[in-house]
Design a protein around this motif. Structure first.
Motif, mmCIF file in Angstrom:
data_model
loop_
_atom_site.group_PDB
_atom_site.id
_atom_site.type_symbol
_atom_site.label_atom_id
_atom_site.label_comp_id
_atom_site.label_asym_id
_atom_site.label_seq_id
_atom_site.Cartn_x
_atom_site.Cartn_y
_atom_site.Cartn_z
ATOM 1 N N GLN A 158 0.822 -1.213 0.000
ATOM 2 C CA GLN A 158 0.000 0.000 0.000
ATOM 3 C C GLN A 158 0.857 1.265 0.000
ATOM 4 O OE1 GLN A 158 -1.669 -0.588 4.174
ATOM 5 N NE2 GLN A 158 -1.768 1.633 4.017
ATOM 6 N N TRP A 159 2.131 1.157 0.401
ATOM 7 C CA TRP A 159 3.012 2.324 0.481
ATOM 8 C C TRP A 159 3.803 2.531 -0.802
ATOM 9 C CZ3 TRP A 159 1.061 3.771 4.869
ATOM 10 C CH2 TRP A 159 0.727 2.813 5.820
ATOM 11 N N GLY A 160 3.986 1.475 -1.619
ATOM 12 C CA GLY A 160 4.922 1.549 -2.727
ATOM 13 C C GLY A 160 6.339 1.615 -2.173
ATOM 14 N N VAL A 161 7.311 1.954 -3.008
ATOM 15 C CA VAL A 161 8.696 2.071 -2.535
ATOM 16 C C VAL A 161 8.865 3.455 -1.909
ATOM 17 C CG1 VAL A 161 11.132 2.079 -3.170
ATOM 18 C CG2 VAL A 161 9.562 0.484 -4.286
ATOM 19 N N GLN A 162 9.070 3.496 -0.612
ATOM 20 C CA GLN A 162 9.269 4.745 0.129
ATOM 21 C C GLN A 162 10.525 4.603 0.972
ATOM 22 O OE1 GLN A 162 7.301 7.285 -0.465
ATOM 23 N NE2 GLN A 162 5.700 6.179 -1.552
ATOM 24 N N SER A 163 11.457 5.537 0.831
ATOM 25 C CA SER A 163 12.706 5.453 1.587
ATOM 26 C C SER A 163 13.024 6.730 2.362
ATOM 27 C CB SER A 163 13.875 5.121 0.655
ATOM 28 O OG SER A 163 14.079 6.176 -0.268
ATOM 29 N N TRP A 164 12.071 7.649 2.452
ATOM 30 C CA TRP A 164 12.278 8.893 3.196
ATOM 31 C C TRP A 164 11.497 8.848 4.495
ATOM 32 C CZ3 TRP A 164 16.055 12.125 2.184
ATOM 33 C CH2 TRP A 164 16.608 12.117 0.901
ATOM 34 N N PHE A 165 12.117 9.371 5.542
ATOM 35 C CA PHE A 165 11.504 9.430 6.858
ATOM 36 C C PHE A 165 11.526 10.868 7.345
ATOM 37 C CE2 PHE A 165 12.841 5.143 6.279
ATOM 38 C CZ PHE A 165 11.914 4.368 6.946
ATOM 39 N N LEU A 166 10.588 11.209 8.223
ATOM 40 C CA LEU A 166 10.597 12.498 8.894
ATOM 41 C C LEU A 166 11.134 12.295 10.303
ATOM 42 C CD1 LEU A 166 7.168 14.270 8.224
ATOM 43 C CD2 LEU A 166 9.422 15.007 7.457
ATOM 44 N N ALA A 167 12.041 13.143 10.722
ATOM 45 C CA ALA A 167 12.473 13.202 12.123
ATOM 46 C C ALA A 167 11.886 14.498 12.664
ATOM 47 C CB ALA A 167 13.991 13.207 12.219
ATOM 48 N N CYS A 168 10.950 14.385 13.609
ATOM 49 C CA CYS A 168 10.225 15.548 14.125
ATOM 50 C C CYS A 168 10.510 15.740 15.612
ATOM 51 C CB CYS A 168 8.723 15.367 13.919
ATOM 52 S SG CYS A 168 8.244 15.246 12.184
ATOM 53 N N ALA A 169 10.759 16.989 15.995
ATOM 54 C CA ALA A 169 11.019 17.314 17.399
ATOM 55 C C ALA A 169 9.710 17.217 18.172
ATOM 56 C CB ALA A 169 11.611 18.707 17.512
ATOM 57 N N GLU A 170 9.606 16.206 19.028
ATOM 58 C CA GLU A 170 8.407 15.978 19.841
ATOM 59 C C GLU A 170 8.816 15.701 21.273
ATOM 60 O OE1 GLU A 170 6.103 12.761 18.255
ATOM 61 O OE2 GLU A 170 5.703 13.806 16.381
ATOM 62 N N GLN A 171 8.358 16.520 22.179
ATOM 63 C CA GLN A 171 8.574 16.317 23.611
ATOM 64 C C GLN A 171 10.047 16.074 23.945
ATOM 65 O OE1 GLN A 171 5.825 13.255 24.836
ATOM 66 N NE2 GLN A 171 4.081 14.364 24.023
ATOM 67 N N GLY A 172 10.942 16.813 23.281
ATOM 68 C CA GLY A 172 12.365 16.719 23.576
ATOM 69 C C GLY A 172 13.113 15.617 22.858
ATOM 70 N N TYR A 173 12.458 14.911 21.924
ATOM 71 C CA TYR A 173 13.103 13.820 21.194
ATOM 72 C C TYR A 173 12.835 13.976 19.705
ATOM 73 C CZ TYR A 173 13.458 11.691 25.772
ATOM 74 O OH TYR A 173 13.761 11.461 27.083
ATOM 75 N N TRP A 174 13.600 13.240 18.882
ATOM 76 C CA TRP A 174 13.371 13.201 17.433
ATOM 77 C C TRP A 174 12.535 11.970 17.115
ATOM 78 C CZ3 TRP A 174 14.176 17.374 14.745
ATOM 79 C CH2 TRP A 174 15.183 18.263 15.106
ATOM 80 N N ALA A 175 11.226 12.128 17.008
ATOM 81 C CA ALA A 175 10.328 11.023 16.656
ATOM 82 C C ALA A 175 10.429 10.748 15.162
ATOM 83 C CB ALA A 175 8.891 11.357 17.034
ATOM 84 N N VAL A 176 10.267 9.488 14.762
ATOM 85 C CA VAL A 176 10.459 9.067 13.367
ATOM 86 C C VAL A 176 9.126 8.645 12.748
ATOM 87 C CG1 VAL A 176 11.632 7.412 11.862
ATOM 88 C CG2 VAL A 176 12.812 8.327 13.870
ATOM 89 N N TYR A 177 8.873 9.153 11.536
ATOM 90 C CA TYR A 177 7.708 8.794 10.729
ATOM 91 C C TYR A 177 8.184 8.381 9.338
ATOM 92 C CZ TYR A 177 5.013 11.667 14.055
ATOM 93 O OH TYR A 177 4.456 12.208 15.182
ATOM 94 N N LEU A 178 7.472 7.478 8.668
ATOM 95 C CA LEU A 178 7.694 7.239 7.239
ATOM 96 C C LEU A 178 7.041 8.401 6.499
ATOM 97 C CD1 LEU A 178 8.662 5.265 4.972
ATOM 98 C CD2 LEU A 178 6.304 4.399 4.948
ATOM 99 N N GLN A 179 7.728 8.986 5.510
ATOM 100 C CA GLN A 179 7.161 10.091 4.729
ATOM 101 C C GLN A 179 6.814 9.598 3.334
ATOM 102 O OE1 GLN A 179 5.287 12.470 4.323
ATOM 103 N NE2 GLN A 179 6.433 14.284 4.914
#
Length: 199
Positions: A158-179
């Motif tokens: 359902q995602w296809g080929v995805q190799s980019w992630f988001l690193a987002c500043a959340e509550q003092g940490y870098w949380a990771v999401y698939l972009q």
């Protein structure tokens, strides 16, 4: 009776570890709206403080490859994916865990004396940034491409080929999401990065 009270407290502690926070935000953008070109860093105008700490070279469960943010020019370049149950985070230094790569990504957990396996799962939220969690004993995502050293999803999923992630500043940490598009969590400072396994 004492045994049952002890089991109830263990069950409650285990259930607390499985709770995953799923962020909300603006509507999604389809993968066709962007090409396979090198992605620039993206940020919002919000200022956040991010806690950094140097992690140990190996986990209590043994050694394995590290998963490292490799996109230069970002504040998370060289940071590695940290273990733990729940939302994966990037930390400074290199964290080596006994990871396994295939259609799923897993690692031995350190919080439970290395008895259980945690899986790297995606959770569709209708946005182009897809929340990820480490879930103990729950292999929900079989869409990873274990043949590549760059962490990416496979074609024909359902995602296809995805190799980019988001690193987002959340509550003092870098949380990771698939972009998978161009959305970012509302009000958060985020950077695009790729993740790669290293030895």
């Amino acid at each position: 009776m004492l045994r049952f009270a002890h089991l109830a407290s263990l069950a409650a502690a285990f259930a607390a570890c499985l709770v995953v926070s799923v962020p909300t935000g603006s509507g999604g953008v389809g993968p066709s709206s962007f090409g396979p070109t090198r992605a620039p860093s993206t940020t919002t105008s919000t200022t956040s403080t991010v806690t950094t700490s140097t992690s140990s070279a190996t986990s209590a469960c043994g050694s394995g490859p590290a998963i490292v943010a490799v996109t230069s020019g970002t504040p998370v370049s060289g940071y590695s994916l940290a273990g733990g149950v729940g939302t994966p985070i990037l930390v400074s230094g290199t964290s080596y865990y006994p990871y396994s790569f295939g259609q799923s990504i897993s690692r031995q957990g350190a919080a439970d004396n290395c008895l259980n396996v945690a899986y790297f799962n995606l959770h569709d939220n209708g946005n182009s940034y897809v929340p990820i969690s480490w879930d103990v004993g729950r292999e929900l995502t079989m869409d990873w491409d274990g043949s590549s050293s760059v962490i990416q999803t496979r074609n024909n999923t359902q995602w296809g080929v995805q190799s980019w992630f988001l690193a987002c500043a959340e509550q003092g940490y870098w949380a990771v999401y698939l972009q998978t598009g161009k959305d970012t969590p509302s009000g958060e400072t985020c950077y695009l990065t790729q993740l790669q396994t290293t030895n």
